[in-house]
Design a protein around this motif. Sequence first.
Motif, PDB file in Angstrom:
ATOM      1  N   ASP A 112       0.827  -1.205   0.000  1.00 19.32           N
ATOM      2  CA  ASP A 112       0.000   0.000   0.000  1.00 19.32           C
ATOM      3  C   ASP A 112       0.861   1.254   0.000  1.00 19.32           C
ATOM      4  O   ASP A 112       0.571   2.218  -0.712  1.00 19.32           O
ATOM      5  CB  ASP A 112      -0.939   0.011   1.207  1.00 19.32           C
ATOM      6  CG  ASP A 112      -2.042  -1.027   1.108  1.00 19.32           C
ATOM      7  OD1 ASP A 112      -2.254  -1.563   0.003  1.00 19.32           O
ATOM      8  OD2 ASP A 112      -2.683  -1.301   2.142  1.00 19.32           O
ATOM      9  N   ALA A 113       1.925   1.250   0.792  1.00 21.94           N
ATOM     10  CA  ALA A 113       2.827   2.407   0.852  1.00 21.94           C
ATOM     11  C   ALA A 113       3.557   2.597  -0.480  1.00 21.94           C
ATOM     12  O   ALA A 113       3.732   3.729  -0.947  1.00 21.94           O
ATOM     13  CB  ALA A 113       3.832   2.225   1.984  1.00 21.94           C
ATOM     14  N   GLU A 114       3.960   1.513  -1.098  1.00 25.89           N
ATOM     15  CA  GLU A 114       4.652   1.599  -2.396  1.00 25.89           C
ATOM     16  C   GLU A 114       3.726   2.158  -3.476  1.00 25.89           C
ATOM     17  O   GLU A 114       4.122   3.014  -4.271  1.00 25.89           O
ATOM     18  CB  GLU A 114       5.152   0.213  -2.797  1.00 25.89           C
ATOM     19  CG  GLU A 114       6.009   0.211  -4.034  1.00 25.89           C
ATOM     20  CD  GLU A 114       6.571  -1.175  -4.336  1.00 25.89           C
ATOM     21  OE1 GLU A 114       6.748  -1.457  -5.533  1.00 25.89           O
ATOM     22  OE2 GLU A 114       6.818  -1.953  -3.396  1.00 25.89           O
ATOM     23  N   LEU A 115       2.476   1.708  -3.480  1.00 27.38           N
ATOM     24  CA  LEU A 115       1.504   2.210  -4.455  1.00 27.38           C
ATOM     25  C   LEU A 115       1.209   3.692  -4.210  1.00 27.38           C
ATOM     26  O   LEU A 115       1.119   4.479  -5.161  1.00 27.38           O
ATOM     27  CB  LEU A 115       0.210   1.395  -4.387  1.00 27.38           C
ATOM     28  CG  LEU A 115      -0.869   1.758  -5.403  1.00 27.38           C
ATOM     29  CD1 LEU A 115      -0.352   1.592  -6.826  1.00 27.38           C
ATOM     30  CD2 LEU A 115      -2.103   0.911  -5.179  1.00 27.38           C
ATOM     31  N   SER A 116       1.115   4.082  -2.966  1.00 25.32           N
ATOM     32  CA  SER A 116       0.880   5.486  -2.636  1.00 25.32           C
ATOM     33  C   SER A 116       2.051   6.355  -3.097  1.00 25.32           C
ATOM     34  O   SER A 116       1.862   7.440  -3.658  1.00 25.32           O
ATOM     35  CB  SER A 116       0.669   5.636  -1.127  1.00 25.32           C
ATOM     36  OG  SER A 116       0.502   6.977  -0.778  1.00 25.32           O
ATOM     37  N   SER A 117       3.255   5.876  -2.897  1.00 28.41           N
ATOM     38  CA  SER A 117       4.449   6.601  -3.346  1.00 28.41           C
ATOM     39  C   SER A 117       4.486   6.704  -4.867  1.00 28.41           C
ATOM     40  O   SER A 117       4.819   7.760  -5.423  1.00 28.41           O
ATOM     41  CB  SER A 117       5.702   5.894  -2.833  1.00 28.41           C
ATOM     42  OG  SER A 117       6.851   6.495  -3.351  1.00 28.41           O
ATOM     43  N   LEU A 118       4.131   5.626  -5.543  1.00 23.77           N
ATOM     44  CA  LEU A 118       4.106   5.629  -7.005  1.00 23.77           C
ATOM     45  C   LEU A 118       3.056   6.616  -7.525  1.00 23.77           C
ATOM     46  O   LEU A 118       3.304   7.355  -8.482  1.00 23.77           O
ATOM     47  CB  LEU A 118       3.826   4.219  -7.529  1.00 23.77           C
ATOM     48  CG  LEU A 118       3.845   4.035  -9.034  1.00 23.77           C
ATOM     49  CD1 LEU A 118       5.216   4.393  -9.616  1.00 23.77           C
ATOM     50  CD2 LEU A 118       3.478   2.605  -9.396  1.00 23.77           C
ATOM     51  N   ARG A 119       1.894   6.662  -6.865  1.00 20.49           N
ATOM     52  CA  ARG A 119       0.855   7.623  -7.261  1.00 20.49           C
ATOM     53  C   ARG A 119       1.369   9.051  -7.155  1.00 20.49           C
ATOM     54  O   ARG A 119       1.157   9.865  -8.051  1.00 20.49           O
ATOM     55  CB  ARG A 119      -0.367   7.484  -6.342  1.00 20.49           C
ATOM     56  CG  ARG A 119      -1.291   6.402  -6.700  1.00 20.49           C
ATOM     57  CD  ARG A 119      -2.575   6.503  -5.878  1.00 20.49           C
ATOM     58  NE  ARG A 119      -3.401   5.366  -6.134  1.00 20.49           N
ATOM     59  CZ  ARG A 119      -3.796   4.499  -5.220  1.00 20.49           C
ATOM     60  NH1 ARG A 119      -3.464   4.663  -3.973  1.00 20.49           N
ATOM     61  NH2 ARG A 119      -4.540   3.481  -5.549  1.00 20.49           N
ATOM     62  N   LEU A 120       2.040   9.351  -6.048  1.00 19.25           N
ATOM     63  CA  LEU A 120       2.554  10.705  -5.846  1.00 19.25           C
ATOM     64  C   LEU A 120       3.628  11.041  -6.872  1.00 19.25           C
ATOM     65  O   LEU A 120       3.647  12.145  -7.426  1.00 19.25           O
ATOM     66  CB  LEU A 120       3.098  10.861  -4.427  1.00 19.25           C
ATOM     67  CG  LEU A 120       3.580  12.257  -4.054  1.00 19.25           C
ATOM     68  CD1 LEU A 120       2.464  13.276  -4.210  1.00 19.25           C
ATOM     69  CD2 LEU A 120       4.118  12.266  -2.647  1.00 19.25           C
ATOM     70  N   ASP A 121       4.519  10.097  -7.160  1.00 17.21           N
ATOM     71  CA  ASP A 121       5.574  10.337  -8.163  1.00 17.21           C
ATOM     72  C   ASP A 121       4.971  10.624  -9.538  1.00 17.21           C
ATOM     73  O   ASP A 121       5.385  11.563 -10.221  1.00 17.21           O
ATOM     74  CB  ASP A 121       6.515   9.127  -8.260  1.00 17.21           C
ATOM     75  CG  ASP A 121       7.423   8.992  -7.055  1.00 17.21           C
ATOM     76  OD1 ASP A 121       7.546   9.967  -6.293  1.00 17.21           O
ATOM     77  OD2 ASP A 121       7.995   7.900  -6.878  1.00 17.21           O
ATOM     78  N   VAL A 122       3.996   9.823  -9.927  1.00 16.27           N
ATOM     79  CA  VAL A 122       3.361  10.017 -11.232  1.00 16.27           C
ATOM     80  C   VAL A 122       2.626  11.363 -11.261  1.00 16.27           C
ATOM     81  O   VAL A 122       2.707  12.098 -12.243  1.00 16.27           O
ATOM     82  CB  VAL A 122       2.401   8.847 -11.550  1.00 16.27           C
ATOM     83  CG1 VAL A 122       1.513   9.158 -12.731  1.00 16.27           C
ATOM     84  CG2 VAL A 122       3.196   7.580 -11.794  1.00 16.27           C
ATOM     85  N   ALA A 123       1.937  11.688 -10.174  1.00 14.07           N
ATOM     86  CA  ALA A 123       1.206  12.957 -10.127  1.00 14.07           C
ATOM     87  C   ALA A 123       2.163  14.140 -10.222  1.00 14.07           C
ATOM     88  O   ALA A 123       1.887  15.110 -10.933  1.00 14.07           O
ATOM     89  CB  ALA A 123       0.385  13.039  -8.846  1.00 14.07           C
ATOM     90  N   LEU A 124       3.286  14.059  -9.544  1.00 14.03           N
ATOM     91  CA  LEU A 124       4.255  15.156  -9.605  1.00 14.03           C
ATOM     92  C   LEU A 124       4.859  15.282 -11.005  1.00 14.03           C
ATOM     93  O   LEU A 124       5.136  16.384 -11.470  1.00 14.03           O
ATOM     94  CB  LEU A 124       5.357  14.954  -8.562  1.00 14.03           C
ATOM     95  CG  LEU A 124       4.926  15.193  -7.111  1.00 14.03           C
ATOM     96  CD1 LEU A 124       6.024  14.754  -6.156  1.00 14.03           C
ATOM     97  CD2 LEU A 124       4.560  16.641  -6.884  1.00 14.03           C
ATOM     98  N   ASP A 125       5.060  14.161 -11.680  1.00 12.91           N
ATOM     99  CA  ASP A 125       5.603  14.198 -13.043  1.00 12.91           C
ATOM    100  C   ASP A 125       4.598  14.750 -14.049  1.00 12.91           C
ATOM    101  O   ASP A 125       4.965  15.474 -14.976  1.00 12.91           O
ATOM    102  CB  ASP A 125       6.024  12.791 -13.499  1.00 12.91           C
ATOM    103  CG  ASP A 125       7.287  12.314 -12.804  1.00 12.91           C
ATOM    104  OD1 ASP A 125       8.003  13.157 -12.227  1.00 12.91           O
ATOM    105  OD2 ASP A 125       7.549  11.089 -12.845  1.00 12.91           O
ATOM    106  N   LYS A 126       3.319  14.401 -13.894  1.00 12.35           N
ATOM    107  CA  LYS A 126       2.304  14.761 -14.882  1.00 12.35           C
ATOM    108  C   LYS A 126       1.584  16.075 -14.581  1.00 12.35           C
ATOM    109  O   LYS A 126       0.843  16.566 -15.420  1.00 12.35           O
ATOM    110  CB  LYS A 126       1.254  13.647 -14.990  1.00 12.35           C
ATOM    111  CG  LYS A 126       1.805  12.339 -15.495  1.00 12.35           C
ATOM    112  CD  LYS A 126       2.248  12.454 -16.926  1.00 12.35           C
ATOM    113  CE  LYS A 126       2.765  11.119 -17.442  1.00 12.35           C
ATOM    114  NZ  LYS A 126       3.187  11.192 -18.813  1.00 12.35           N
TER     115      LYS A 126
END
Length: 169
Positions: A78-92
């Motif tokens: 869950d923490a890894e998916l949350s981190s991935l969501r934030l990374d993608v959001a910051l990139d896009k």
Amino acid sequence: MTEQNTGAGAPETAQSTFTQADVDRIVADRLGRERGKYADYDQLKAKAGEFDKLAEAQKTEAEKSAERLTAAERKAADAELSSLRLDVALDKAPEGMPVAQVRKLARRLTGTTKDELEADAAELFGDFKPAAATSTRRPIEALKPGALPAGQHGSGDPNQWMRDRASRA
């Protein structure tokens, strides 16, 4: 109902009637039989609870460790998916969007892989326009000495300015 033949050619029907007391007695008997079927329900429920407690107490240490490991793995995923969501959001996210807003929108991204999240982010952030560039510099004023705007020409001598004003009056 029973049919009786009286010999005259037409059968007669015998009807039985019940009084309210008879109906009450029949219903009470039926309810008593149904309640009798479930009379030991509370005892069975208590025994099932005791069995569950006993089964939990008898779990081996390995089973308890396996449960803790499963819970920790789920939490890490869950923490890894949350981190991935934030990374993608910051990139896009569009240029100039506040980070607090990007964090809020990152929680709304759906998907489990980076490709799915990027596609969702592209759709989500597609409606946002980049913020207009705002200058943090102070504008340069085109004033000349004596506080005359750039379009007016004067000698720059305040005494001359006073003479010009006095002559107009």
